[in-house]
Design a protein around this motif. Structure first.
Motif, PDB file in Angstrom:
ATOM      1  N   PRO A  10       0.689  -1.266  -0.114  1.00 61.25           N
ATOM      2  CA  PRO A  10      -0.042  -0.021  -0.013  1.00 61.25           C
ATOM      3  C   PRO A  10       1.017   1.242   0.030  1.00 61.25           C
ATOM      4  N   GLU A  11       0.336   2.266  -0.785  1.00 59.92           N
ATOM      5  CA  GLU A  11       0.814   3.651  -0.614  1.00 59.92           C
ATOM      6  C   GLU A  11       0.163   4.499   0.109  1.00 59.92           C
ATOM      7  N   ILE A  12       0.689   5.146   1.326  1.00 58.55           N
ATOM      8  CA  ILE A  12      -0.043   5.905   2.124  1.00 58.55           C
ATOM      9  C   ILE A  12       0.221   7.282   1.360  1.00 58.55           C
ATOM     10  N   ARG A  13      -1.072   7.975   1.328  1.00 55.82           N
ATOM     11  CA  ARG A  13      -0.985   9.450   0.898  1.00 55.82           C
ATOM     12  C   ARG A  13      -1.808  10.339   1.788  1.00 55.82           C
ATOM     13  N   ASP A  14      -1.818  11.586   1.784  1.00 59.88           N
ATOM     14  CA  ASP A  14      -2.178  12.445   2.941  1.00 59.88           C
ATOM     15  C   ASP A  14      -3.749  12.170   3.207  1.00 59.88           C
ATOM     16  N   GLU A  15      -4.416  11.961   2.053  1.00 59.59           N
ATOM     17  CA  GLU A  15      -5.806  11.832   2.230  1.00 59.59           C
ATOM     18  C   GLU A  15      -6.488  10.470   1.731  1.00 59.59           C
ATOM     19  N   ALA A  16      -5.512   9.314   1.316  1.00 57.04           N
ATOM     20  CA  ALA A  16      -5.859   8.435   0.940  1.00 57.04           C
ATOM     21  C   ALA A  16      -4.698   7.277   0.910  1.00 57.04           C
ATOM     22  N   VAL A  17      -5.015   6.231   0.626  1.00 63.28           N
ATOM     23  CA  VAL A  17      -4.315   5.101   0.595  1.00 63.28           C
ATOM     24  C   VAL A  17      -4.586   4.443  -0.875  1.00 63.28           C
ATOM     25  N   ALA A  18      -3.413   3.908  -1.502  1.00 67.77           N
ATOM     26  CA  ALA A  18      -3.374   3.347  -2.822  1.00 67.77           C
ATOM     27  C   ALA A  18      -3.113   1.842  -2.562  1.00 67.77           C
ATOM     28  N   PHE A  19      -3.822   0.925  -3.209  1.00 65.05           N
ATOM     29  CA  PHE A  19      -3.619  -0.430  -3.267  1.00 65.05           C
ATOM     30  C   PHE A  19      -3.422  -1.093  -4.471  1.00 65.05           C
ATOM     31  N   CYS A  20      -2.578  -1.936  -4.376  1.00 65.39           N
ATOM     32  CA  CYS A  20      -2.356  -2.734  -5.858  1.00 65.39           C
ATOM     33  C   CYS A  20      -2.045  -4.066  -5.607  1.00 65.39           C
ATOM     34  N   LEU A  21      -2.275  -4.855  -6.676  1.00 65.03           N
ATOM     35  CA  LEU A  21      -2.224  -6.398  -6.516  1.00 65.03           C
ATOM     36  C   LEU A  21      -1.769  -6.957  -8.118  1.00 65.03           C
ATOM     37  N   TRP A  22      -0.959  -7.435  -8.187  1.00 71.24           N
ATOM     38  CA  TRP A  22      -0.706  -8.034  -9.717  1.00 71.24           C
ATOM     39  C   TRP A  22      -1.025  -9.552  -9.411  1.00 71.24           C
ATOM     40  N   ALA A  23      -2.333  -9.624 -10.396  1.00 67.61           N
ATOM     41  CA  ALA A  23      -3.184 -10.818 -10.326  1.00 67.61           C
ATOM     42  C   ALA A  23      -3.510 -10.981 -11.821  1.00 67.61           C
ATOM     43  N   PRO A  24      -2.667 -11.534 -12.750  1.00 65.00           N
ATOM     44  CA  PRO A  24      -3.046 -11.836 -14.001  1.00 65.00           C
ATOM     45  C   PRO A  24      -3.673 -12.755 -14.499  1.00 65.00           C
ATOM     46  N   LEU A  25      -3.931 -13.662 -13.525  1.00 71.44           N
ATOM     47  CA  LEU A  25      -4.729 -14.867 -13.788  1.00 71.44           C
ATOM     48  C   LEU A  25      -6.187 -14.594 -13.419  1.00 71.44           C
ATOM     49  N   HIS A  26      -6.623 -13.230 -13.417  1.00 69.05           N
ATOM     50  CA  HIS A  26      -7.923 -12.703 -12.769  1.00 69.05           C
ATOM     51  C   HIS A  26      -8.360 -11.695 -13.524  1.00 69.05           C
ATOM     52  N   GLN A  27      -9.813 -11.433 -14.043  1.00 66.90           N
ATOM     53  CA  GLN A  27     -10.090 -10.138 -14.564  1.00 66.90           C
ATOM     54  C   GLN A  27     -10.673  -9.103 -13.414  1.00 66.90           C
ATOM     55  N   ARG A  28     -10.863  -9.944 -12.306  1.00 72.08           N
ATOM     56  CA  ARG A  28     -11.516  -8.783 -11.340  1.00 72.08           C
ATOM     57  C   ARG A  28     -11.064  -9.462  -9.907  1.00 72.08           C
ATOM     58  N   VAL A  29     -10.780  -8.308  -9.189  1.00 70.97           N
ATOM     59  CA  VAL A  29     -10.237  -8.538  -7.610  1.00 70.97           C
ATOM     60  C   VAL A  29     -10.922  -7.352  -7.003  1.00 70.97           C
ATOM     61  N   THR A  30     -11.344  -7.776  -5.648  1.00 72.97           N
ATOM     62  CA  THR A  30     -12.034  -6.633  -4.787  1.00 72.97           C
ATOM     63  C   THR A  30     -11.150  -6.715  -3.335  1.00 72.97           C
ATOM     64  N   LEU A  31     -11.177  -5.211  -3.130  1.00 74.75           N
ATOM     65  CA  LEU A  31     -10.295  -4.738  -1.924  1.00 74.75           C
ATOM     66  C   LEU A  31     -11.349  -5.043  -0.762  1.00 74.75           C
ATOM     67  N   LYS A  32     -11.081  -5.470   0.136  1.00 69.36           N
ATOM     68  CA  LYS A  32     -11.962  -5.283   1.617  1.00 69.36           C
ATOM     69  C   LYS A  32     -11.225  -4.941   2.644  1.00 69.36           C
ATOM     70  N   ILE A  33     -11.809  -3.712   3.115  1.00 67.05           N
ATOM     71  CA  ILE A  33     -11.107  -3.149   4.293  1.00 67.05           C
ATOM     72  C   ILE A  33     -11.990  -3.287   5.566  1.00 67.05           C
ATOM     73  N   GLU A  34     -11.561  -4.204   6.619  1.00 69.90           N
ATOM     74  CA  GLU A  34     -12.399  -4.467   7.591  1.00 69.90           C
ATOM     75  C   GLU A  34     -13.017  -3.164   8.501  1.00 69.90           C
ATOM     76  N   LYS A  35     -14.424  -3.354   8.537  1.00 71.84           N
ATOM     77  CA  LYS A  35     -15.056  -1.905   9.053  1.00 71.84           C
ATOM     78  C   LYS A  35     -15.296  -0.887   8.268  1.00 71.84           C
ATOM     79  N   ARG A  36     -14.887  -1.181   7.093  1.00 74.22           N
ATOM     80  CA  ARG A  36     -15.066   0.070   6.107  1.00 74.22           C
ATOM     81  C   ARG A  36     -15.825  -0.420   4.996  1.00 74.22           C
ATOM     82  N   GLY A  37     -15.503  -1.429   4.330  1.00 76.56           N
ATOM     83  CA  GLY A  37     -16.238  -1.764   3.262  1.00 76.56           C
ATOM     84  C   GLY A  37     -15.496  -2.511   2.172  1.00 76.56           C
ATOM     85  N   GLN A  38     -16.222  -2.708   0.931  1.00 75.21           N
ATOM     86  CA  GLN A  38     -15.563  -3.267  -0.236  1.00 75.21           C
ATOM     87  C   GLN A  38     -15.496  -2.509  -1.488  1.00 75.21           C
TER      88      GLN A  38
END
Length: 589
Positions: A10-38
């Motif tokens: 994760p890349e922490i910025r002033d107002e947000a955090v950027a997430f990235c994942l290298w998953a070439p075997l899938h067309q779709r990936v969902t990020l889940k943050i506990e107590k915040r959402g998906q």
């Protein structure tokens, strides 16, 4: 060759955090943050998935959800508070470093102390280790080498089955605790090296194959499929590993890395991953000396090549098992397994001390093939020598040390040799007080892997005749791990032995280290009559000479000029060396 433009983790910025994942075997990936959402991640070119979440902050726990519903941690997770199968935690990398500036130490000053964090103290934490640094400083230690920290499954383990390369294992404490340990060590003038494993992942908790081509289709290792350093998608794997090396050095201020079993890292591309890693690490951290150490059973001297100025092109040094083996045989008389190929006469001791490798291309019967390449042109500082380490103790059925069953005179003699020889010495924790605490192999994997681990352990021990595999400690039992805990009362009860080590290291600091600055132009020769071993090193204008009687009987010989002697250990007369006597002398041209 450029690294990926997308940083791992994760890349922490002033107002947000950027997430990235290298998953070439899938067309779709969902990020889940506990107590915040998906959030649905955006698929980019080359299989990257990315999303930026306003309001996310350090301390949040998150996972990635694959299309089949499998939740996986971040492969570049900075911390796993609930072990390898749990969510990843966003970690703030900033830290108030107290040791400013830290410019590192030159390689020739290194006296390394290998430790397992979990067994080094009763508490087994980063913070508990800080309490012992003053003992190490007073002893004369100038560097500690931490056995692997990358998150491994379970409550305890050696660390060589790690699966999350960027996350310090939570059993030792939090990432900021590790930074505190490094900072405190630097405050004591002690460098910190980290043991890293880039040849395989452990069998429990590695989710990368579910979404990325992390493994090679052609290369194998003793622990399973090799990493994909040269096939389709290998650029990601190479970047992932190289950035990991840089991460430990830059963000935790490590002074260098010890790369485990580089002989098992297969790569048919150019440049080899080891060459690229060494180059990129030194480019990324050029403001202080960075030292890279290899473990290489093939004794490939090419990895230790120097340039015209005597600087390491790739690796600063490698662990030299050959020195361990010849000194171990001298002290113990054990000649089973691979030890047999190092037995016979003192010439092999002389060659290991003078030239580095005993086998420099000769046939090795235990292997059934040739081993090694010529090492005579390398400076002695290209080798790390030792009489104990985690492997050589732990790969015994009971994890017993030499001190437990062999004469103290023999142990002191070989210690006097390797601690004053021009190679870089490495102690194993507790060695300085003659600890007899065992250090057996231990791990805490998933239940379904237990029998596989037990069977594999017995098979490994069966290759070393002299051990009854039925007597081997159960690597899965917590009691095996508890036995490995270092009993620090020994440092008090055996203070004379500590003082002996302290004396040897003070002599090294006074007499040997100044010579090593001229080691680039060194030469060495050796001689032996079977019991008496003589080695002479010429380093610049300094001539260092060793005479050692590694036997239980006196040897007639001519002792050099007394005014040049820097250490006289044992019964020594002008015309004789008593049993286990060691004599070091240093003269100037």
């Amino acid at each position: 060759m450029q690294l990926s433009n997308i940083a791992h983790g994760p890349e922490i910025r002033d107002e947000a955090v950027a997430f990235c994942l290298w998953a070439p075997l899938h067309q779709r990936v969902t990020l889940k943050i506990e107590k915040r959402g998906q959030w649905q991640m955006k698929r980019l070119a080359d299989g990257w998935h990315r999303v930026e979440i306003p309001g996310a902050r350090p301390g949040d726990l998150y996972t990635f959800i694959l299309p089949n519903g499998l939740e996986v941690p971040d492969p570049a997770s900075r911390f796993q508070p609930n072990d390898v199968h749990g969510p990843s935690e966003i970690i703030d990398p900033t830290f108030a470093w107290r040791t400013e500036p830290w410019n590192g130490r030159p390689w020739e000053e290194m006296v390394i102390y290998e430790m397992h964090l979990g067994a080094f103290t009763e508490a087994g934490t980063f913070l508990a280790a800080i309490e012992k640094l003053e003992h190490l400083r007073r002893l004369g230690i100038t560097a500690i080498q931490l056995m692997p920290l990358s998150d491994f499954p379970g409550r305890y383990g050696w660390g060589y089955d790690g699966v999350l390369s960027y996350a310090p294992d939570s059993s030792y404490g939090r990432p900021e605790d590790l930074r505190s340990l490094v900072d405190a060590a630097h405050g004591c003038g002690i460098s910190v090296f980290l043991d890293v494993v880039y040849n395989h992942f452990g069998p429990d908790g590695n989710y990368l194959p579910h979404y990325a081509p992390i493994f090679s289709d052609t290369h194998k290792t003793p622990w399973g499929r090799g990493l994909n350093f040269d096939g389709a998608g290998s650029r990601f794997v190479r970047d992932f590993i190289i950035e990991n090396a840089i991460y430990w050095i830059r963000e935790f201020r490590m002074d260098g890395l010890r790369l485990d079993a580089v002989h098992a890292i297969r790569d048919d591309s150019h440049p080899h991953i080891l060459c690229e890693l060494a180059e990129r690490v030194r480019e990324a951290v050029s403001e202080r000396p960075i030292h890279l150490i290899a473990e290489n059973e093939d004794n490939n001297a090419d990895l230790l090549a120097r340039d015209a100025q005597g600087r390491a092109r790739q690796f600063t040094a490698q662990w030299n098992d050959d020195i361990h083996h010849v000194l171990h045989i001298a002290a113990t008389g054990e000649t089973f397994g691979y030890y047999r190929d190092y037995a016979g006469d003192g010439a092999k001791i002389g060659r290991a001390l003078a030239e580095g490798f005993v086998f420099q291309g000769e046939h090795m019967p235990y292997r059934g093939k040739t081993r090694g390449r010529p090492s005579t042109g390398l400076p002695p500082t290209a080798f790390v020598s030792f009489i104990q380490n985690h492997d050589q103790i732990g790969n015994r059925a009971m994890g017993d040390r030499m001190n437990a069953s062999h004469p103290i005179e023999a142990i002191k003699a070989i210690a006097a040799i390797y601690l004053l020889a021009p190679q870089i010495p490495m102690l194993f924790m507790g060695e300085e007080w003659g600890s007899t605490d065992p250090f057996p192999f231990f791990c805490d994997l998933a239940d379904e892997l237990n029998e596989t681990i037990r069977a594999g352990r017995k098979e490994e021990l069966s290759r070393l005749p002299g051990f009854d595999v039925n007597d081997a400690l159960d690597p899965i039992c917590e009691s095996t791990f508890r036995q490995a805990k270092l009993q620090w009362r020994g440092a008090i009860h055996n203070e004379p032995f500590v003082e002996y080590y302290r004396l040897l290291l003070s002599l090294r600091r006074k007499w040997i280290v100044p010579c090593l600055a001229d080691a680039r132009g060194h030469s060495a020769k050796y001689d032996s009559d079977g019991r008496l071993v003589c080695v002479t090193w010429k380093m610049g204008r300094s001539i260092l000479h060793l005479m050692a009687n590694l036997s239980g009987e006196a040897v007639d010989t001519t002792v050099p000029n007394r005014k040049d002697i820097i250490l006289s250990q044992g019964d020594i007369a002008p015309d004789r060396l008593g049993p286990w006597a060691v004599l070091w002398s240093l003269a100037q041209e």
